[in-house]
Design a protein around this motif. Sequence first.
Motif, PDB file in Angstrom:
ATOM      1  N   PHE A 197       0.825  -1.211   0.000  1.00  0.00           N
ATOM      2  CA  PHE A 197       0.000   0.000   0.000  1.00  0.00           C
ATOM      3  C   PHE A 197       0.856   1.257   0.000  1.00  0.00           C
ATOM      4  N   THR A 198       2.143   1.115  -0.303  1.00  0.00           N
ATOM      5  CA  THR A 198       3.009   2.285  -0.327  1.00  0.00           C
ATOM      6  C   THR A 198       2.634   3.181  -1.500  1.00  0.00           C
ATOM      7  N   LYS A 199       3.106   4.416  -1.496  1.00  0.00           N
ATOM      8  CA  LYS A 199       2.908   5.285  -2.642  1.00  0.00           C
ATOM      9  C   LYS A 199       3.688   4.727  -3.835  1.00  0.00           C
ATOM     10  N   ALA A 200       3.155   4.950  -5.031  1.00  0.00           N
ATOM     11  CA  ALA A 200       3.756   4.349  -6.225  1.00  0.00           C
ATOM     12  C   ALA A 200       5.224   4.723  -6.384  1.00  0.00           C
ATOM     13  N   MET A 201       5.572   5.971  -6.124  1.00  0.00           N
ATOM     14  CA  MET A 201       6.951   6.410  -6.318  1.00  0.00           C
ATOM     15  C   MET A 201       7.884   5.858  -5.255  1.00  0.00           C
ATOM     16  N   GLN A 202       7.316   5.267  -4.182  1.00  0.00           N
ATOM     17  CA  GLN A 202       8.129   4.686  -3.113  1.00  0.00           C
ATOM     18  C   GLN A 202       8.167   3.158  -3.167  1.00  0.00           C
ATOM     19  N   LEU A 203       7.544   2.579  -4.192  1.00  0.00           N
ATOM     20  CA  LEU A 203       7.375   1.129  -4.230  1.00  0.00           C
ATOM     21  C   LEU A 203       8.709   0.394  -4.233  1.00  0.00           C
ATOM     22  N   GLU A 204       9.622   0.787  -5.113  1.00  0.00           N
ATOM     23  CA  GLU A 204      10.877   0.034  -5.227  1.00  0.00           C
ATOM     24  C   GLU A 204      11.710   0.131  -3.950  1.00  0.00           C
ATOM     25  N   SER A 205      11.747   1.307  -3.332  1.00  0.00           N
ATOM     26  CA  SER A 205      12.525   1.438  -2.098  1.00  0.00           C
ATOM     27  C   SER A 205      11.903   0.614  -0.974  1.00  0.00           C
ATOM     28  N   MET A 206      10.574   0.530  -0.940  1.00  0.00           N
ATOM     29  CA  MET A 206       9.920  -0.301   0.061  1.00  0.00           C
ATOM     30  C   MET A 206      10.263  -1.777  -0.153  1.00  0.00           C
ATOM     31  N   LEU A 207      10.175  -2.230  -1.387  1.00  0.00           N
ATOM     32  CA  LEU A 207      10.493  -3.632  -1.677  1.00  0.00           C
ATOM     33  C   LEU A 207      11.945  -3.949  -1.335  1.00  0.00           C
ATOM     34  N   GLN A 208      12.832  -3.005  -1.585  1.00  0.00           N
ATOM     35  CA  GLN A 208      14.239  -3.191  -1.214  1.00  0.00           C
ATOM     36  C   GLN A 208      14.374  -3.337   0.300  1.00  0.00           C
ATOM     37  N   SER A 209      13.583  -2.547   1.047  1.00  0.00           N
ATOM     38  CA  SER A 209      13.660  -2.566   2.503  1.00  0.00           C
ATOM     39  C   SER A 209      13.105  -3.858   3.099  1.00  0.00           C
ATOM     40  N   ILE A 210      12.095  -4.447   2.456  1.00  0.00           N
ATOM     41  CA  ILE A 210      11.424  -5.614   3.052  1.00  0.00           C
ATOM     42  C   ILE A 210      11.836  -6.939   2.423  1.00  0.00           C
ATOM     43  N   LYS A 211      12.834  -6.928   1.547  1.00  0.00           N
ATOM     44  CA  LYS A 211      13.177  -8.161   0.842  1.00  0.00           C
ATOM     45  C   LYS A 211      13.608  -9.277   1.798  1.00  0.00           C
ATOM     46  N   GLY A 212      14.069  -8.892   3.007  1.00  0.00           N
ATOM     47  CA  GLY A 212      14.482  -9.897   3.981  1.00  0.00           C
ATOM     48  C   GLY A 212      13.341 -10.708   4.557  1.00  0.00           C
TER      49      GLY A 212
END
Length: 312
Positions: free
Chosen positions: A77-92
């Motif tokens: 549910f992150t903002k679209a422009m923040q999607l990739e950084s969120m996925l990078q943060s939660i990949k663990g």
Amino acid sequence: MKIAIAGAGAMGSRFALMLAQAGNNVLMIDGWQAHIDAIKANGLQANYNGEEVVVKIPIVSQTEVPSDEKFELIILFTKAMQLESMLQSIKGIIDQNTKVLCLLNGIGHEDIIEKFVPMENIFIGNTMWTAGLEGPGKAKLFGEGYLELQNLGENSEDNAKEIADVLSEAKLDARYSENIRYSIYKKACVNGTMNGLCTLLDANMASVGATSTIKVMCQLIVKEFASVADKEGVKLNQDEVLELIYGSFNPETIGLHYPSMHQDLIKNKRLTEIDYINGVISRKGIKYGIPTPYCDFLTQLIHAKEEIMEAK
């Protein structure tokens, strides 16, 4: 089910609250520190259809996501422009069994998600629920809604239906769709009209819907969305889409709601998702040789408003 909500703003708070109330093990993940601190201190507070409720739900910053936990389902549910950084943060917290459901506004987010998640574990959908934030840790949840979702990978239909069942058990009225791209384009038309216009006019949907010019504006914007969708094999029924938009004007249902773009820019001076709503139609219009003057102008106006308000 063990579920992480990645992007715990207004809509993420709704889903977290309803899923937690249904007995799921929910973790909220967000980047707004004041929101995180408020929920840690006081629980998630919500005006839930007029009733004040407080639910204790664990929440962490996306910079402090535990890498030793794995989740069965992650809802984006992150903002679209923040999607990739969120996925990078939660990949663990993602392993080979983690299902990822994207419910972001806009079109084409799977292109980013598949960098982190195999296609068979990606599910996309759209939701017609509404939500707002009245301040850090305080959500306003009213009205009724539903959501649709579909698997992107082959042979994942059963998993999609299982996710829908879990969400429906939480009273989120989730439905499996055979043609989710149609539904996403239809919802994008609602966002492509109401988000930009309510933000520029600084008004809720009922007020915008009461203006003498709204129907002509909506018809012209929807025509541009439909022309682009047609090039991608999605045949939008414009009358059906317009009926959905006009229905959002009703003050007795969701008409008093201020769309998320208004909440971001007017209320909180945050940058908007316009490039992933009207802006993507402008870019695709160039690609396909289709004029999109209304989407072009709306995108430019919102960016100008962002600059005037010094949004960040």
